[in-house]
Design a protein around this motif. Structure first.
Motif, mmCIF file in Angstrom:
data_model
loop_
_atom_site.group_PDB
_atom_site.id
_atom_site.type_symbol
_atom_site.label_atom_id
_atom_site.label_comp_id
_atom_site.label_asym_id
_atom_site.label_seq_id
_atom_site.Cartn_x
_atom_site.Cartn_y
_atom_site.Cartn_z
ATOM 1 N N SER A 22 30.078 38.882 46.648
ATOM 2 C CA SER A 22 29.934 39.234 48.063
ATOM 3 C C SER A 22 31.235 39.735 48.679
ATOM 4 N N SER A 23 32.315 39.628 47.942
ATOM 5 C CA SER A 23 33.597 40.137 48.432
ATOM 6 C C SER A 23 33.798 41.616 48.124
ATOM 7 N N TYR A 24 32.879 42.189 47.366
ATOM 8 C CA TYR A 24 33.047 43.561 46.903
ATOM 9 C C TYR A 24 32.188 44.537 47.691
ATOM 10 N N VAL A 25 32.813 45.614 48.090
ATOM 11 C CA VAL A 25 32.044 46.778 48.518
ATOM 12 C C VAL A 25 31.416 47.382 47.261
ATOM 13 N N MET A 26 30.153 47.717 47.358
ATOM 14 C CA MET A 26 29.454 48.324 46.219
ATOM 15 C C MET A 26 29.032 49.745 46.572
ATOM 16 N N GLY A 27 29.200 50.624 45.625
ATOM 17 C CA GLY A 27 28.838 52.017 45.863
ATOM 18 C C GLY A 27 27.997 52.573 44.729
ATOM 19 N N TRP A 28 27.234 53.582 45.058
ATOM 20 C CA TRP A 28 26.526 54.372 44.060
ATOM 21 C C TRP A 28 27.052 55.803 44.126
ATOM 22 N N PHE A 29 27.353 56.329 42.968
ATOM 23 C CA PHE A 29 27.787 57.708 42.836
ATOM 24 C C PHE A 29 26.898 58.374 41.793
ATOM 25 N N ARG A 30 26.927 59.692 41.760
ATOM 26 C CA ARG A 30 26.160 60.397 40.734
ATOM 27 C C ARG A 30 26.948 61.606 40.256
ATOM 28 N N LEU A 89 12.212 55.953 42.399
ATOM 29 C CA LEU A 89 12.839 55.114 41.393
ATOM 30 C C LEU A 89 13.711 54.093 42.098
ATOM 31 N N ARG A 90 13.867 52.936 41.480
ATOM 32 C CA ARG A 90 14.809 51.945 41.994
ATOM 33 C C ARG A 90 15.837 51.638 40.931
ATOM 34 N N LEU A 91 17.072 51.896 41.260
ATOM 35 C CA LEU A 91 18.171 51.576 40.366
ATOM 36 C C LEU A 91 18.703 50.192 40.710
ATOM 37 N N SER A 92 19.159 49.504 39.678
ATOM 38 C CA SER A 92 19.768 48.197 39.854
ATOM 39 C C SER A 92 21.136 48.193 39.197
ATOM 40 N N CYS A 93 22.006 47.392 39.727
ATOM 41 C CA CYS A 93 23.330 47.221 39.134
ATOM 42 C C CYS A 93 23.699 45.757 39.248
ATOM 43 N N GLU A 94 23.771 45.106 38.110
ATOM 44 C CA GLU A 94 24.094 43.690 38.092
ATOM 45 C C GLU A 94 25.560 43.508 37.742
ATOM 46 N N ALA A 95 26.208 42.653 38.495
ATOM 47 C CA ALA A 95 27.630 42.403 38.302
ATOM 48 C C ALA A 95 27.855 41.029 37.693
ATOM 49 N N SER A 96 28.829 40.965 36.837
ATOM 50 C CA SER A 96 29.246 39.668 36.311
ATOM 51 C C SER A 96 30.467 39.213 37.100
ATOM 52 N N ASP A 145 21.575 41.856 46.755
ATOM 53 C CA ASP A 145 21.170 40.457 46.734
ATOM 54 C C ASP A 145 22.360 39.699 46.148
ATOM 55 N N ASN A 146 23.138 39.104 46.999
ATOM 56 C CA ASN A 146 24.358 38.440 46.524
ATOM 57 C C ASN A 146 24.060 37.200 45.699
ATOM 58 N N ALA A 147 22.923 36.614 45.904
ATOM 59 C CA ALA A 147 22.549 35.461 45.086
ATOM 60 C C ALA A 147 22.280 35.871 43.637
ATOM 61 N N LYS A 148 21.927 37.138 43.445
ATOM 62 C CA LYS A 148 21.644 37.652 42.108
ATOM 63 C C LYS A 148 22.750 38.569 41.594
ATOM 64 N N ASN A 149 23.806 38.696 42.374
ATOM 65 C CA ASN A 149 24.914 39.578 41.979
ATOM 66 C C ASN A 149 24.426 40.990 41.656
ATOM 67 N N THR A 150 23.526 41.476 42.459
ATOM 68 C CA THR A 150 22.890 42.753 42.157
ATOM 69 C C THR A 150 22.848 43.656 43.388
ATOM 70 N N VAL A 151 23.107 44.915 43.161
ATOM 71 C CA VAL A 151 22.954 45.930 44.192
ATOM 72 C C VAL A 151 21.864 46.901 43.729
ATOM 73 N N TYR A 152 21.124 47.409 44.683
ATOM 74 C CA TYR A 152 19.985 48.278 44.375
ATOM 75 C C TYR A 152 20.137 49.626 45.082
#
Length: 124
Positions: A29-37, A17-24, A72-79
């Protein structure tokens, strides 16, 4: 920053599976992004994190070699690409963002912004 996670679902053990997380908002690009469960009856646990420009990635031990975090910082998205899924991977997965990480990237309380979660179910 508002985060919207998606991509969860039902998958068989061994599947992907591929999860996506889009940010507004700005300055993604200044943010560390994390995935938790978080599985039922368990505490929220760290899965993976990625630095602002993607140069550095970090994984919980059981995720190494199976999961890949990217952005993908151009899309404001982390996968989060999840391969070789196991039943124990089943949980609600949350994305998180933090601009000024002062402690461990693996600690949930270091992150100020959270998505709503997406459910991953893995059948054996």
């Amino acid at each position: 920053v508002q985060l919207q996670a998606s991509g969860g679902g039902l998958e068989q053990a061994g599947g992907s599976l591929r999860l996506s997380c889009e940010a507004s908002g700005r300055s993604f690009s200044s943010y560390v992004m994390g995935w938790f469960r978080q599985a039922p009856g368990k505490e929220r646990e760290f899965v993976a994190a990625i630095s602002g420009r993607g140069a550095n990635t970090y994984y919980e031990e059981s995720a190494k070699g199976r999961f890949t975090i990217s952005r993908d910082n151009a899309k404001n998205t982390v996968y989060l690409q999840m391969n070789s899924l196991k039943p124990e991977d089943a949980a609600v997965y949350y994305c998180a963002a933090e601009r000024f990480l002062s402690g461990s990237y693996a600690q949930a309380n270091q992150y100020d912004y959270w998505g709503q979660g997406t459910l991953v179910t893995v059948s054996s």
